[in-house]
Scaffold this motif. Sequence first.
Motif, PDB file in Angstrom:
ATOM      1  N   LYS A  55     -10.701   5.201  -9.810  1.00 34.43           N
ATOM      2  CA  LYS A  55     -11.005   4.058  -9.005  1.00 34.43           C
ATOM      3  C   LYS A  55      -9.661   3.694  -7.881  1.00 34.43           C
ATOM      4  O   LYS A  55      -8.685   3.903  -8.216  1.00 34.43           O
ATOM      5  CB  LYS A  55     -11.267   2.771  -9.801  1.00 34.43           C
ATOM      6  N   VAL A  56      -9.992   3.346  -6.801  1.00 35.31           N
ATOM      7  CA  VAL A  56      -9.034   3.021  -5.591  1.00 35.31           C
ATOM      8  C   VAL A  56      -9.500   1.374  -5.357  1.00 35.31           C
ATOM      9  O   VAL A  56     -10.755   1.270  -4.791  1.00 35.31           O
ATOM     10  CB  VAL A  56      -9.081   4.110  -4.647  1.00 35.31           C
ATOM     11  N   THR A  57      -8.546   0.475  -5.127  1.00 35.29           N
ATOM     12  CA  THR A  57      -8.626  -0.597  -4.831  1.00 35.29           C
ATOM     13  C   THR A  57      -7.904  -1.027  -3.437  1.00 35.29           C
ATOM     14  O   THR A  57      -6.673  -0.902  -3.529  1.00 35.29           O
ATOM     15  CB  THR A  57      -8.380  -1.807  -5.913  1.00 35.29           C
ATOM     16  N   GLN A  58      -8.453  -1.408  -2.576  1.00 39.96           N
ATOM     17  CA  GLN A  58      -7.774  -1.915  -1.402  1.00 39.96           C
ATOM     18  C   GLN A  58      -8.180  -3.361  -1.181  1.00 39.96           C
ATOM     19  O   GLN A  58      -9.241  -3.829  -0.694  1.00 39.96           O
ATOM     20  CB  GLN A  58      -7.966  -1.289  -0.462  1.00 39.96           C
ATOM     21  N   ALA A  59      -7.425  -4.393  -1.669  1.00 42.77           N
ATOM     22  CA  ALA A  59      -7.658  -5.773  -1.835  1.00 42.77           C
ATOM     23  C   ALA A  59      -7.837  -6.469  -0.485  1.00 42.77           C
ATOM     24  O   ALA A  59      -8.385  -7.502  -0.204  1.00 42.77           O
ATOM     25  CB  ALA A  59      -6.638  -6.340  -2.718  1.00 42.77           C
ATOM     26  N   GLN A  60      -7.038  -5.811   0.317  1.00 41.77           N
ATOM     27  CA  GLN A  60      -7.271  -6.627   1.878  1.00 41.77           C
ATOM     28  C   GLN A  60      -8.274  -5.906   2.527  1.00 41.77           C
ATOM     29  O   GLN A  60      -8.185  -5.251   2.988  1.00 41.77           O
ATOM     30  CB  GLN A  60      -5.817  -6.214   2.609  1.00 41.77           C
ATOM     31  N   THR A  61      -9.111  -7.028   3.050  1.00 39.26           N
ATOM     32  CA  THR A  61     -10.198  -6.528   3.729  1.00 39.26           C
ATOM     33  C   THR A  61      -9.877  -6.288   5.208  1.00 39.26           C
ATOM     34  O   THR A  61     -10.346  -5.450   5.704  1.00 39.26           O
ATOM     35  CB  THR A  61     -11.446  -7.409   3.471  1.00 39.26           C
ATOM     36  N   GLU A  62      -9.254  -7.361   5.647  1.00 35.13           N
ATOM     37  CA  GLU A  62      -8.924  -7.535   6.966  1.00 35.13           C
ATOM     38  C   GLU A  62      -7.490  -8.011   7.163  1.00 35.13           C
ATOM     39  O   GLU A  62      -7.343  -9.162   6.612  1.00 35.13           O
ATOM     40  CB  GLU A  62     -10.015  -8.226   7.812  1.00 35.13           C
ATOM     41  N   ILE A  63      -6.822  -7.467   8.116  1.00 37.84           N
ATOM     42  CA  ILE A  63      -5.292  -7.963   8.390  1.00 37.84           C
ATOM     43  C   ILE A  63      -5.239  -8.017   9.993  1.00 37.84           C
ATOM     44  O   ILE A  63      -5.640  -7.157  10.663  1.00 37.84           O
ATOM     45  CB  ILE A  63      -4.399  -7.223   8.088  1.00 37.84           C
ATOM     46  N   SER A  64      -4.777  -9.162  10.673  1.00 37.61           N
ATOM     47  CA  SER A  64      -4.519  -9.393  11.904  1.00 37.61           C
ATOM     48  C   SER A  64      -2.944  -9.551  12.004  1.00 37.61           C
ATOM     49  O   SER A  64      -2.340 -10.374  11.544  1.00 37.61           O
ATOM     50  CB  SER A  64      -5.292 -10.426  12.559  1.00 37.61           C
ATOM     51  N   VAL A  65      -2.586  -9.017  13.025  1.00 32.80           N
ATOM     52  CA  VAL A  65      -0.948  -9.081  13.372  1.00 32.80           C
ATOM     53  C   VAL A  65      -0.815  -8.951  14.906  1.00 32.80           C
ATOM     54  O   VAL A  65      -1.812  -8.664  15.669  1.00 32.80           O
ATOM     55  CB  VAL A  65       0.193  -7.940  12.714  1.00 32.80           C
ATOM     56  N   VAL A  66       0.367  -9.531  15.217  1.00 30.95           N
ATOM     57  CA  VAL A  66       0.605  -9.257  16.689  1.00 30.95           C
ATOM     58  C   VAL A  66       1.443  -8.131  16.702  1.00 30.95           C
ATOM     59  O   VAL A  66       2.387  -7.736  16.080  1.00 30.95           O
ATOM     60  CB  VAL A  66       1.565 -10.541  17.166  1.00 30.95           C
ATOM     61  N   GLU A  67       1.465  -7.554  18.013  1.00 29.81           N
ATOM     62  CA  GLU A  67       2.111  -6.374  18.308  1.00 29.81           C
ATOM     63  C   GLU A  67       3.611  -6.436  18.102  1.00 29.81           C
ATOM     64  O   GLU A  67       4.237  -7.564  18.059  1.00 29.81           O
ATOM     65  CB  GLU A  67       2.001  -5.863  19.777  1.00 29.81           C
ATOM     66  N   LYS A  68       4.159  -5.288  17.530  1.00 29.61           N
ATOM     67  CA  LYS A  68       5.563  -5.361  17.304  1.00 29.61           C
ATOM     68  C   LYS A  68       5.799  -5.825  15.764  1.00 29.61           C
ATOM     69  O   LYS A  68       7.121  -5.700  15.240  1.00 29.61           O
ATOM     70  CB  LYS A  68       6.440  -6.010  18.187  1.00 29.61           C
ATOM     71  N   GLU A  69       5.050  -6.422  15.129  1.00 33.39           N
ATOM     72  CA  GLU A  69       5.292  -7.064  13.726  1.00 33.39           C
ATOM     73  C   GLU A  69       5.037  -5.669  12.982  1.00 33.39           C
ATOM     74  O   GLU A  69       4.421  -4.759  13.041  1.00 33.39           O
ATOM     75  CB  GLU A  69       3.946  -7.999  13.321  1.00 33.39           C
ATOM     76  N   ASP A  70       5.493  -5.815  11.664  1.00 33.82           N
ATOM     77  CA  ASP A  70       5.508  -5.131  10.579  1.00 33.82           C
ATOM     78  C   ASP A  70       4.291  -5.249   9.760  1.00 33.82           C
ATOM     79  O   ASP A  70       4.111  -6.473   9.554  1.00 33.82           O
ATOM     80  CB  ASP A  70       6.706  -4.718   9.742  1.00 33.82           C
TER      81      ASP A  70
END
Lengths: 114, 115
Positions: free
Chosen positions: B3-18
């Motif tokens: 089983k593999v779990t990726q809990a984050q469905t969607e992430i939004s960042v601004v350019e140059k962010e880590d």
Amino acid sequence: DGGITQSPKYLFRKEGQNVTLSCEQNLNHDAMYWYRQDPGQGLRLIYYSQIVNDFQKGDIAEGYSVSREKKESFPLTVTSAQKNPTAFYLCASSVPGLAAYEQYFGPGTRLTVT
Amino acid sequence: AQKVTQAQTEISVVEKEDVTLDCVYETRDTTYYLFWYKQPPSGELVFLIRRNSFDEQNEISGRYSWNFQKSTSSFNFTITASQVVDSAVYFCALSVNTGRRALTFGSGTRLQVQP
């Protein structure tokens, strides 16, 4: 250029019709796989083949059939028995079908059944 | 079963962010392989990295880095100084040498990088 081709990119069918999705590879890979992707979900394994003339069911094989008569080709037939066939279908291959080796994917076929 | 779990469905960042994408896996096999794939809007999956269970060294490739920790069964992916071209769905996957040897995928994390 080596790679995996899937045709067509978009496919439309009427409910009750069987449809065959093409997958061809010229990478000389032994193993080939079919995955289904639904919106917002990961890929689920339909069928896989480790060698010519042999294939195994994956997690969601019901309503699908495959053949592996040639090393380069692994066509997938979506039959009328598949209750919800509209999805994005991805074909993959790997050398030599061991877990250690990454799979290479084709561009996919988006099937819409109405 | 794997089983593999990726809990984050969607992430939004601004350019140059880590940004870090999380992946947690489950398997009873002692030998296994972890992968990350990128799926751009075109749909084709692009292989990014493979890591075997005996190699816990972290890896860096340009702006990409991966942190593999067996103690927490995690294989996280960090993009440094994100760019708009990084916008895609990212999948973590696992395979083992027993049984069918196919990939088990997580549900994916959609990354949106805003200019």
